[in-house]
Design an enzyme around this catalytic site. Structure first.
Site, PDB file in Angstrom:
ATOM      1  N   CYS A   1       0.835  -1.206   0.000  1.00 50.97           N
ATOM      2  CA  CYS A   1       0.000   0.000   0.000  1.00 50.97           C
ATOM      3  C   CYS A   1       0.872   1.260   0.000  1.00 50.97           C
ATOM      4  CB  CYS A   1      -0.996  -0.031   1.153  1.00 50.97           C
ATOM      5  SG  CYS A   1      -2.315   1.212   0.951  1.00 50.97           S
TER       6      CYS A   1
ATOM      7  N   HIS B   1      -3.991  -4.582  -0.218  1.00 53.89           N
ATOM      8  CA  HIS B   1      -3.636  -5.073   1.115  1.00 53.89           C
ATOM      9  C   HIS B   1      -3.760  -6.598   1.145  1.00 53.89           C
ATOM     10  CE1 HIS B   1      -3.349  -1.342   3.520  1.00 53.89           C
ATOM     11  NE2 HIS B   1      -4.232  -0.872   2.661  1.00 53.89           N
TER      12      HIS B   1
ATOM     13  N   GLU C   1      -2.912  -8.551   3.445  1.00 51.41           N
ATOM     14  CA  GLU C   1      -3.305  -8.961   4.800  1.00 51.41           C
ATOM     15  C   GLU C   1      -4.803  -8.798   5.046  1.00 51.41           C
ATOM     16  OE1 GLU C   1      -2.723  -4.546   5.325  1.00 51.41           O
ATOM     17  OE2 GLU C   1      -1.906  -6.129   4.060  1.00 51.41           O
TER      18      GLU C   1
END
Length: 207
Positions: free
Chosen positions: A79, A183, A185
């Protein structure tokens, strides 16, 4: 050992936990020695480009990051950390980036008639066959939150693009440097797959 650079720009723990979930130990640190001794390094982050570069400079980590990359250690920007890899940003005026990859960070045009920030699930148009994308298919969805995007004339580094009014660079690969505008995650199993792939790349470098 994977080290996650803490420069005061958020979401570090979620990245750490995601690596642990896919079987890789990762530690959060801002200590030069620990970063230099890492087997792989991750630069995550959310927020403003200018603030991020100021924080990295205050911690005296710019040369450290360049050294890690120069030594060939696997390096992943996520990001804001992805955007920082590039030469410059126009966010809140001109700010010089880490300049590891040639390119600029620009705001999405207002005339697209789309909501800014670009937030939510969107698809990756894969442009490279690279280990970082193992287990992903073209058109795979990942989770995005950003108002600025990367533009580069170096087409060889583009690993994936995404369409949001315009086609923008959503992932890069350059030698030992990897980057994701999305992202991983926060992107469920397919996002975790990217982190798992990075962990495997780190393991291979260790051998």
């Amino acid at each position: 050992m994977i080290k996650i650079i803490d420069y005061g720009m958020g979401n570090l723990r979620s990245v750490q936990k995601s690596f642990e979930k896919v079987g890789y130990q990762a530690e959060i640190t801002n200590k030069k020695e620990e970063i230099l001794n890492a087997d792989g390094v991750v630069l995550p982050g959310v927020g403003a480009f200018k603030d991020a570069m100021e924080n990295i400079q205050k911690l005296d980590l710019i040369d450290t990051i360049h050294q890690v990359v120069k030594e060939g250690k696997p390096f992943l920007g996520i990001c804001l950390g992805f955007q920082l890899l590039f030469s410059e940003s126009t966010e809140f005026g001109y700010t010089k980036g880490l300049d590891i990859i040639s390119g600029s960070v620009k705001k999405f045009p207002d005339n697209l008639g789309l909501k800014i920030p670009h937030m939510g699930w969107n698809q990756l148009n894969l442009k490279q066959d690279n280990q970082i994308y193992d287990g992903l298919t073209d058109g795979e969805f990942q989770y995005f939150v950003h108002s600025y995007y990367v533009e580069t004339e170096d087409k060889d580094v583009i690993g994936a693009t995404t369409d949001y009014g315009i086609e923008f660079v959503s992932s890069i690969v350059k030698d030992n440097v990897y980057g994701a505008q999305f992202h991983p995650e926060k992107s469920s199993d397919k996002g975790l797959q990217v982190l798992k792939n990075f962990g495997k790349i780190v393991e291979m470098e260790e051998e």
